[in-house]
Design a protein around this motif. Structure first.
Motif, short mmCIF file in Angstrom:
data_model
loop_
_atom_site.label_atom_id
_atom_site.label_comp_id
_atom_site.label_asym_id
_atom_site.label_seq_id
_atom_site.Cartn_x
_atom_site.Cartn_y
_atom_site.Cartn_z
N LEU A 1 0.87 -1.18 0.00
CA LEU A 1 0.00 0.00 0.00
C LEU A 1 0.90 1.22 0.00
N LEU A 2 0.97 1.85 -1.15
CA LEU A 2 1.96 2.91 -1.37
C LEU A 2 1.29 4.27 -1.35
N GLY B 1 3.84 9.19 1.23
CA GLY B 1 4.61 9.58 2.41
C GLY B 1 6.01 8.99 2.46
N PHE C 1 -4.23 4.59 -3.40
CA PHE C 1 -5.62 5.05 -3.37
C PHE C 1 -5.63 6.55 -3.63
N ARG D 1 -9.33 3.25 6.17
CA ARG D 1 -8.27 2.23 6.15
C ARG D 1 -8.85 0.84 5.95
N MET E 1 -9.42 0.45 2.39
CA MET E 1 -8.15 0.23 1.67
C MET E 1 -7.72 -1.23 1.76
N ILE F 1 1.39 -5.21 2.44
CA ILE F 1 2.49 -4.57 3.17
C ILE F 1 2.14 -3.10 3.37
N GLY G 1 3.12 0.78 5.59
CA GLY G 1 4.17 1.54 6.27
C GLY G 1 3.79 1.93 7.69
N ASP G 2 2.84 1.21 8.28
CA ASP G 2 2.46 1.53 9.66
C ASP G 2 3.65 1.40 10.60
N GLN H 1 -2.54 4.47 14.00
CA GLN H 1 -1.49 3.48 14.20
C GLN H 1 -1.29 3.11 15.68
N LYS I 1 11.06 7.01 13.85
CA LYS I 1 10.94 7.85 12.64
C LYS I 1 12.32 8.14 12.03
N CYS J 1 -4.62 11.63 0.48
CA CYS J 1 -6.05 11.57 0.81
C CYS J 1 -6.27 11.64 2.32
N CYS J 2 -5.29 11.19 3.07
CA CYS J 2 -5.49 11.18 4.52
C CYS J 2 -5.36 12.58 5.11
P1 ATP Z 1 3.27 7.00 4.87
O1 ATP Z 1 4.44 7.86 5.17
O2 ATP Z 1 3.64 5.68 4.26
O3 ATP Z 1 2.18 7.73 4.15
P2 ATP Z 1 2.09 7.65 7.35
O4 ATP Z 1 2.97 7.69 8.54
O5 ATP Z 1 1.70 8.92 6.70
O6 ATP Z 1 2.68 6.63 6.29
P3 ATP Z 1 -0.64 6.87 7.34
O7 ATP Z 1 -0.97 7.98 6.43
O8 ATP Z 1 -1.47 6.64 8.56
O9 ATP Z 1 0.82 6.87 7.85
O10 ATP Z 1 -0.68 5.53 6.49
C1 ATP Z 1 -0.33 4.28 7.03
C2 ATP Z 1 -0.12 3.33 5.88
O11 ATP Z 1 -1.34 3.15 5.13
C3 ATP Z 1 0.86 3.86 4.86
O12 ATP Z 1 2.20 3.60 5.22
C4 ATP Z 1 0.46 3.12 3.61
O13 ATP Z 1 0.98 1.81 3.61
C5 ATP Z 1 -1.05 3.07 3.75
N1 ATP Z 1 -1.66 4.19 3.03
C6 ATP Z 1 -2.06 5.37 3.54
N2 ATP Z 1 -2.58 6.17 2.58
C7 ATP Z 1 -2.52 5.47 1.43
C8 ATP Z 1 -2.88 5.74 0.07
N3 ATP Z 1 -3.44 6.89 -0.31
N4 ATP Z 1 -2.65 4.77 -0.85
C9 ATP Z 1 -2.08 3.61 -0.49
N5 ATP Z 1 -1.71 3.30 0.76
C10 ATP Z 1 -1.92 4.22 1.72
#
Ligand code: ATP
Ligand code: MG
Length: 387
Positions: free
Chosen positions: A179-180, A183, A205, A263, A266, A283, A285-286, A294, A319, A342-343
């Protein structure tokens, strides 16, 4: 001056009958990684790989540092099979190395060479002591080891050992769906999985027009960098149009649960894609405690939508450790570009930090969950990336 690079791949030798498969994968991956750099033959003998260079060992060694499965490389000098030539070679191989204490280690698979291994070692040791100032012998904990191999084709000498990534060859473990996001974390999570031989496909996403075309381009750029480490130097990226789901969530009456609900969507969608693509894991990046979604409770509630294993390789990293890896794999600069994801666009004022499964199930009764998942899957676009 070093015509050869010796490539070591330690851990693979532990893999019993899979060894051949691993070695073949590694050889293929080396060829792919070096495809745009001039080089000679690549040969495998006795658990090592030799690469003929074109006087460009530095450039080749640098590129090999991006190939998983390689533990270290050494530039190797080859000399004729007589002791005076070997001495001259030993001097050259030591001249550029740094260290004050040394020893010589000789192996002699070629038994027709007149000197035995200890005799070669002592002849070379004496020669180096006489010719390099401030050098002393230390057979127990030397800073430098001059390795000498007396073989049929000549004598091979090296003293430099350049550490590489280690891990297992790309594509030797099976496929996973990453899940890319745009970030810092998820590309690193992909990298660490790839390091253990996982072949990655990405899923992103995208919530256009709430998130811009440029934020998608940023993810494509990250995917391209990652693809470099993947088997064959390429990667599939699925872009899922997530806008309808976001809109539905905005209309709902549980704003504090929106991140959790999002989530869960997703993961549901990713799990379906993974099944379709014969992937064995998702997979992400949590990393524990970074943001509201998280916490252990959140991850538990999010994870409940799928029985597919979800790997979270960053769970034990701080981090700064993640950032260091992102810098090393050259995704950091792209990840910190200030495009919205999107988040960040949809993040509620007070996200729940301890959402329970009962709470989200109640909220999801308001939503057409299955339909929304199918509709999003139907609008998925597939991109083929390479580095
Ligand atoms: P990242 O740096 O990887 O965005 P983050 O610390 O910002 O991580 P979150 O935004 O909470 O943490 O996201 C947690 C995980 O959910 C991400 O690492 C990623 O694997 C997945 N994820 C979040 N947003 C998306 C997205 N738009 N598309 C795909 N995967 C996502
Ligand atoms: Mg993020």
């Amino acid at each position: 001056m070093y015509p050869l690079l010796l490539i070591r791949y330690g851990e693979l030798s532990l893999k019993g009958r899979n060894r051949r498969v691993f070695e073949d994968k590694l050889l293929t991956n080396i060829r792919v990684a070096l495809r745009d750099i001039d080089h000679g033959a690549i040969t495998k003998t006795f658990g090592r790989i030799y690469l003929e260079t074109k006087d460009n060992w530095g450039e080749l060694a640098e590129r090999l540092q991006t190939v998983f499965g390689i533990v270290s490389v050494s530039p190797v000098l080859k000399t004729e099979l007589d002791i005076e030539n070997i001495k001259a070679g030993a001097f050259k191989a030591m001249e550029e190395a740094e260290g004050k204490t040394f020893k010589v280690e000789t192996r002699r698979p070629n038994k027709s060479f007149p000197l035995k291994s200890p005799e070669v070692s002592s002849a070379l040791g004496g020669h180096l002591l006489r010719n390099i100032p401030n050098l002393t012998v230390d057979v127990h904990r030397p800073e430098l080891v001059l390795n000498v191999e007396i073989r049929q084709e000549g004598a091979f000498l090296y003293s430099k050992v350049i550490p590489c990534q280690g891990g297992l060859p790309a594509g030797s473990s099976g496929k996973g769906l990453l899940l890319l996001s745009g970030g810092i974390d998820s590309p690193v999570a992909g990298f660490l999985s790839m390091k253990r031989g996982v072949d990655i496909e990405g899923v992103h996403f995208h919530s256009y027009p709430f998130t811009s075309e440029r934020s998608k381009e940023k993810v494509v750029e990250l995917g391209k960098r990652l693809s470099h480490y993947n088997a064959g130097g390429k990667m599939k990226l699925w872009v899922v149009y997530f806008t309808e789901i976001q809109k539905e969530l905005q209309k709902g009456s549980f704003p504090s649960l929106n991140i959790t609900l999002m989530r869960r969507f997703m993961l549901r969608i990713a799990a379906k894609l993974a099944e379709r693509e014969n992937a064995f894991a998702l997979i992400t990046g949590d990393s524990l405690g970074q943001v509201a979604s998280q916490t252990m409770e959140s991850i538990h509630t999010i994870n409940a939508v799928t029985s597919m294993p979800v790997y979270r390789p960053l769970i034990g990293l701080d981090k700064q450790e993640i950032i260091d890896l992102a810098v090393k794999m050259e995704t950091y600069e792209t990840s910190i570009l200030p495009y919205e994801d999107c988040c960040t666009v949809f993040v509620p004022q007070n996200p729940a930090t301890r959402p329970s499964i009962e709470q989200v199930l109640r909220a999801e009764e308001e939503l057409r969950v299955d339909d929304l998942v199918e509709e999003a899957l139907a609008k998925t676009e597939l991109l083929y990336l390479n580095s």
